[in-house]
Scaffold this motif. Structure first.
Motif, short mmCIF file in Angstrom:
data_model
loop_
_atom_site.label_atom_id
_atom_site.label_comp_id
_atom_site.label_asym_id
_atom_site.label_seq_id
_atom_site.Cartn_x
_atom_site.Cartn_y
_atom_site.Cartn_z
N TYR A 132 37.69 45.12 36.50
CA TYR A 132 37.36 43.79 37.02
C TYR A 132 38.12 42.68 36.30
CZ TYR A 132 33.48 46.22 39.29
OH TYR A 132 32.72 47.07 40.04
N PHE A 156 39.21 42.51 40.52
CA PHE A 156 38.30 41.41 40.86
C PHE A 156 38.20 41.25 42.37
CE2 PHE A 156 37.15 36.91 41.43
CZ PHE A 156 36.00 36.88 40.66
N LEU A 168 35.74 43.67 43.60
CA LEU A 168 34.39 43.23 43.29
C LEU A 168 33.90 42.23 44.33
CD1 LEU A 168 31.93 43.17 41.45
CD2 LEU A 168 33.14 41.54 39.99
N ALA A 204 30.29 38.94 39.78
CA ALA A 204 31.58 38.32 40.11
C ALA A 204 31.76 37.00 39.38
CB ALA A 204 31.69 38.11 41.61
N TYR A 254 32.64 37.81 35.73
CA TYR A 254 34.00 38.31 35.51
C TYR A 254 35.06 37.27 35.89
CZ TYR A 254 32.85 43.01 34.06
OH TYR A 254 32.40 44.08 33.33
N THR A 275 38.51 37.54 33.93
CA THR A 275 39.51 38.30 34.65
C THR A 275 40.86 37.58 34.61
OG1 THR A 275 39.93 39.51 36.71
CG2 THR A 275 39.16 37.24 36.92
#
Length: 557
Positions: free
Chosen positions: A36, A42, A45, A112, A115, A119
């Motif tokens: 992620y 990502f 995700l 989400a 991250y 990310t």
């Protein structure tokens, strides 16, 4: 913001594709943290956030439509609590059907959001985050309408938290609007039919619904209705209703120019587990009954249209024939070298439609004896040897009390799937999209918002755009009120997972359900404490898992 989470079961992080355009990837053997933190990981995700919508909308539709003025029980029983209210308690069947999956989606979005700060930072990161926060707002909006105030869970939680506190409904609306404001500032503008992803139009549409709904509440703001009208107009963006109504729901046309947001399915993506990864919308509303020998694909006989729902349509309304299968035809089909005369499928599949015979015909309410004679004469050569003519008033949900036979309630054809993944014997599975928001409804949201904001002439204009497309006369300013809007929403949106929320929002649930649903009396709504069961109860399963025993239940339970 309270650090709280509801753990109602194991949250699975691997699902199949959620749309024709949004593809997921199995990460079962890859460390999630490392994945992620990459741009591609990502993206996966975010795609999973979309996939959770299937758990919310793809199953039983009781919390969306049951216990209303439009649909009632036929041959097959519905959950008694949700459909009749007298037996509605926190342990009733299906009460938790939205509670659990909405929190699963919320937790997926929370991951989400977490991250997004660690990310790989890319140019479209905030766009993806805006899409995710739209989805979280959608989940909270379903929760607050259904259950009232619920816990606000906005942090990525990796271990169970067993004590949580209930936020007020007002606080939940504030959270929803915060998410949508962020989404509006960051999502893209590309047409939904091109990307299948949340865009600004979808956000404007949901903001309109949120402000309209909050405006009815005691804590609503003075400008909620005017804001709802403005956001609805922004979602409309000057686009007229140009697609013929019978084309909006034609199989294969779900992603048309008027679709604003939907739960998307793809037949190939359900092949690994078709009985779970499809959806049930066509099963519950398209009651083409009959034995296997007739080829009838479905076995449901509930959520059948009430006399009120059927009586909403007038002569010339294009929505009548586009919504209902007013003729059920039969024709030959060959399977494994054996040819049988079957129902339903030939309507969509036949290469020679003129050869098909009519097995059932449902007379509209405007037919006179002369109209019946004229129809029978004009169609004499088309009638099956076992043809049944169903007079007006003899094919609603309530008529099953008098005559409980196959095809004695009129089928809804809007959601028909002539190409299902499995036969009826293995499960009620469709891979057609579930349309959550479309332009026709946005016009009606604008109509209601302008009426409540004190600008009825503009609201009437918005409503009459819907009627213009349907081919019926404009409503007049003297007719234009909440009841008329609810009638128009009934005509336009039958079966589209709106009705319980419409009645709850407008404060008409008790009056309309008890007036038009033959299974419901007003007294059914009176709870143990004398208060009305307007909200659904907080599921007992959630209360039992909560170590904070001061968490209040809703009135009436």
């Amino acid at each position: 913001m309270k650090k709280i989470i509801i753990m109602l079961g194991m949250i699975v992080t691997s699902l199949s594709s959620c749309s024709n355009y949004i593809e997921e990837e199995s990460l079962s053997n890859v460390p999630a943290d490392a994945t992620y933190k990459t741009a591609s990981g990502f993206q996966l995700l975010i795609n999973t956030n979309y996939a959770w919508l299937k758990s919310i909308y793809g199953g039983n539709p009781w919390l969306f439509e049951s216990g209303t003025d439009m649909y009632a029980e036929g041959r097959t029983p519905e959950p008694a609590g949700l459909s009749q209210y007298a037996l509605l308690i926190p342990t009733s069947d299906n009460v938790a059907d939205l509670y659990r999956p909405c929190y699963q989606l919320i937790q997926s979005v929370n991951k989400a959001v977490y991250y997004s700060s660690v990310t790989e930072q890319t140019a479209n990161l905030n766009t993806l985050l805006g899409e995710a926060r739209f989805l979280r707002a959608q989940a909270y909006f379903l929760l607050v309408q259904t259950y009232g105030g619920v816990p606000i869970v906005n942090e990525h939680v990796t271990t169970p938290v067993l004590s949580f506190t209930r936020n007020s409904a007002e606080e939940v609306y504030t959270q929803i609007i915060s998410d949508l404001d962020f989404a509006l500032a960051n999502v893209g503008t590309t047409a939904y039919s091109t990307t299948g992803r949340v865009n600004k139009r979808a956000v404007n549409d949901l903001l309109a619904k949120v402000y309209l709904t909050r405006g009815y509440e005691s804590y609503g703001k003075a400008d909620d209705f005017s804001k709802a009208a403005a956001y609805a107009d922004a979602a409309i963006g000057g686009q007229t209703l140009a697609i013929a109504f019978d084309q909006l729901f034609k199989p294969g046309n779900d992603l048309n120019a008027e679709t604003i947001f939907s739960v998307q399915y793809d037949k190939a993506s359900t092949s690994t587990d078709p009985t779970k990864l499809g959806n049930n919308q066509f099963y519950y509303f398209s009651s083409y009954l009959g034995g296997a020998e007739t080829g009838a694909p479905l076995r449901s006989y509930n959520l059948c249209p009430t006399d009120y729902a059927l009586g909403l349509y007038e002569k010339g309304d294009a929505r009548w024939n586009a919504t209902f299968m007013t003729e059920i035809v039969e024709g030959p089909e060959t399977t494994n070298g054996v040819t049988k005369t079957i129902l339903y499928y030939p309507y969509y599949r036949s290469s020679n439609p003129a050869s098909l015979k009519v097995r059932h015909f449902y007379e509209p309410k405007w037919f006179t004896p002369a109209d019946k004679t004229a129809w029978m004469t004009a169609n004499a050569s088309r009638l099956s040897a076992t043809f049944v003519y169903h007079p007006w008033g003899e094919y609603s949900a309530a008529h099953t009390l008098i005559k409980n036979l196959d095809c004695y309630t009129i089928p809804v054809k809007k959601f028909d799937d002539p190409d299902p993944t499995t036969p009826s014997s293995t499960g009620p599975v469709s891979t057609r999209d579930i349309i959550v928001s479309r332009l026709g409804e946005t016009y009606l949201i604008a109509a209601e918002a302008y009426l409540k904001a004190g600008v009825p002439s503009t609201g009437l204009d918005r409503l009459n755009e819907v009627r213009r497309r349907a081919g019926v006369a404009n409503a007049t300013i003297g007719q234009f009120n909440i009841d008329y809007i609810l009638d128009e929403r009934g005509r336009e949106l039958l079966g589209e997972y709106k009705r319980w929320f419409d009645l709850k929002r407008t404060g008409t649930l008790v009056a309309r359900a008890s007036a038009y649903n033959y299974k419901i009396k007003a007294a059914n709504f009176v709870g143990v404490d004398g208060q009305l069961k307007i909200l659904r109860p907080i599921p007992q399963s959630a209360l039992d898992l909560n170590q904070n025993k001061d968490f209040p239940q809703n009135p009436g339970y």
